[in-house]
Design a protein around this motif. Structure first.
Motif, PDB file in Angstrom:
ATOM      1  N   GLY A  14      41.597  28.716  36.723  1.00 26.77           N
ATOM      2  CA  GLY A  14      41.988  29.478  35.542  1.00 26.77           C
ATOM      3  C   GLY A  14      41.251  30.797  35.417  1.00 26.77           C
ATOM      4  N   THR A  15      39.982  30.826  35.832  1.00 28.99           N
ATOM      5  CA  THR A  15      39.224  32.088  35.760  1.00 28.99           C
ATOM      6  C   THR A  15      39.802  33.134  36.703  1.00 28.99           C
ATOM      7  N   VAL A  16      40.349  32.670  37.820  1.00 26.85           N
ATOM      8  CA  VAL A  16      40.980  33.598  38.771  1.00 26.85           C
ATOM      9  C   VAL A  16      42.245  34.185  38.153  1.00 26.85           C
ATOM     10  N   VAL A  17      43.079  33.307  37.607  1.00 24.37           N
ATOM     11  CA  VAL A  17      44.339  33.761  37.003  1.00 24.37           C
ATOM     12  C   VAL A  17      44.061  34.656  35.797  1.00 24.37           C
ATOM     13  N   ALA A  18      43.046  34.306  35.015  1.00 21.64           N
ATOM     14  CA  ALA A  18      42.688  35.110  33.840  1.00 21.64           C
ATOM     15  C   ALA A  18      42.278  36.524  34.238  1.00 21.64           C
ATOM     16  N   GLY A  19      41.768  36.668  35.453  1.00 21.38           N
ATOM     17  CA  GLY A  19      41.389  37.988  35.945  1.00 21.38           C
ATOM     18  C   GLY A  19      42.572  38.926  36.091  1.00 21.38           C
ATOM     19  N   PHE A  20      43.780  38.374  36.146  1.00 24.29           N
ATOM     20  CA  PHE A  20      44.996  39.178  36.278  1.00 24.29           C
ATOM     21  C   PHE A  20      45.612  39.508  34.918  1.00 24.29           C
ATOM     22  N   SER A  21      44.988  39.019  33.863  1.00 24.75           N
ATOM     23  CA  SER A  21      45.511  39.251  32.518  1.00 24.75           C
ATOM     24  C   SER A  21      44.848  40.469  31.877  1.00 24.75           C
ATOM     25  N   SER A  22      45.667  41.249  31.198  1.00 33.53           N
ATOM     26  CA  SER A  22      45.149  42.420  30.480  1.00 33.53           C
ATOM     27  C   SER A  22      44.958  42.104  28.996  1.00 33.53           C
ATOM     28  N   ARG A 193      34.780  49.424  33.264  1.00 33.63           N
ATOM     29  CA  ARG A 193      36.135  49.447  33.808  1.00 33.63           C
ATOM     30  C   ARG A 193      36.099  49.275  35.328  1.00 33.63           C
ATOM     31  N   PHE A 194      36.649  48.179  35.805  1.00 32.45           N
ATOM     32  CA  PHE A 194      36.785  47.942  37.243  1.00 32.45           C
ATOM     33  C   PHE A 194      37.881  46.903  37.449  1.00 32.45           C
ATOM     34  N   ASP A 195      38.392  46.844  38.660  1.00 33.90           N
ATOM     35  CA  ASP A 195      39.467  45.899  38.972  1.00 33.90           C
ATOM     36  C   ASP A 195      38.861  44.520  39.205  1.00 33.90           C
ATOM     37  N   GLY A 196      38.804  43.732  38.146  1.00 36.16           N
ATOM     38  CA  GLY A 196      38.172  42.417  38.235  1.00 36.16           C
ATOM     39  C   GLY A 196      38.936  41.417  39.072  1.00 36.16           C
ATOM     40  N   ARG A 197      40.218  41.682  39.305  1.00 34.91           N
ATOM     41  CA  ARG A 197      41.042  40.732  40.059  1.00 34.91           C
ATOM     42  C   ARG A 197      40.484  40.486  41.456  1.00 34.91           C
ATOM     43  N   LYS A 198      40.104  41.562  42.120  1.00 37.98           N
ATOM     44  CA  LYS A 198      39.585  41.432  43.487  1.00 37.98           C
ATOM     45  C   LYS A 198      38.305  40.603  43.509  1.00 37.98           C
TER      46      LYS A 198
END
Length: 265
Positions: A14-22, A193-198
């Motif tokens: 879930g933490t991975v998927v949450a990283g794709f949420s704005s 501000r950074f791309d947390g998804r990666k």
């Protein structure tokens, strides 16, 4: 594997998927929680081991098998059966989506649009659910021979016996580490501000790789079919391996934690 590690693995997913949420904190928390639910839910098929199953459920439904017999059989509703399949994960998430759509009753969009709107929530649930199935595959065959991954196919996958049912403290610690690091990254994104998804994906993949290494380097074969008279011997060996891996001090802490729990861990 134990229900606590399964549930936390779902949380990690879930933490991975949450990283794709704005979205904000509340939405991200919901995504993570659904991952945890997905990680725990497959073991609902262990319900037949409940002490009151025969008295209440079995009697009410006039079942011809006891709860224990159901659990250790290969009926579709037995342990490692339907609820341990990718089919179940997709069916459950579909029912969940229908329920959400019905409760919301928003005429401005249809079911498909509703699913798209909540897609990260549903993805988190399925991700956590599937992780549970993967984690059960390297456990012993016992009476099932793995999990019925592609139900309604009768084929069971896994049961390799690379790890024991319980005492996988190293896996638990890896999963916990993934959760902590990814949650920190999610919080940090609120200030920087950074791309947390990666980063969340990278942390998860690192943890997944470490877990695979641990699973494949136990140096002992726990495999058995049916029931085994060596259960206690395997249990002791599993703990011995953990002691070697973690060291006296950390193993001692994990043992204390284990002994405080009222579930198999």
């Amino acid at each position: 594997m134990d229900i606590l590690t399964h549930t936390l693995s779902g949380v990690a997913a879930g933490t991975v998927v949450a990283g794709f949420s704005s979205k904000g904190f509340r939405k991200k928390t919901g995504i993570i929680a659904l991952g945890g639910l997905g990680g725990a839910l497959p073991d609902l098929d262990a319900f037949s081991l409940w002490s009151g199953f025969d008295t209440y459920i079995g009697k009410a439904l006039a079942l011809s098998h006891s709860g224990k017999e159901i659990y250790f059989s290969k009926f579709w509703y037995s342990h490692h059966g339907f609820l341990h399949s990718i089919t179940a994960s997709l069916l459950l998430v579909f029912l969940m989506a229908c329920l959400v759509f019905w409760v919301k009753r928003n005429s401005s969009y249809n079911l498909l649009q509703s699913v798209k709107k909540k897609q990260l929530f549903y993805l988190s649930f399925v991700f956590g659910f599937l992780l549970h199935l993967l984690e059960d595959m390297p456990t012993p065959s016992s009476v099932w021979g793995g999990v019925n991954f592609f139900w309604p196919s009768r084929e069971y996958i896994g049961g390799t016996g690379q790890i024991w049912w319980w005492n996988n403290y190293d896996i638990f610690l890896i999963v916990t580490g993934v959760i902590v690091l990814n949650c920190l990254l999610l919080v940090l994104r609120r200030f920087i501000r950074f791309d947390g998804r990666k980063f969340t994906v990278a942390v998860f993949m690192l943890g997944f790789t470490l877990a695979l290494v641990q699973i494949n380097t136990r140096g002992f074969d726990f495999h058995y079919t049916g029931h085994t008279p060596k259960y206690q011997e395997y249990e002791a060996k599993s703990k011995e391996i953990q002691k070697q891996l973690l060291g006296e001090k950390l193993y001692g802490w994990m043992q204390l934690f284990d002994n405080q729990l009222k579930i198999y861990f």
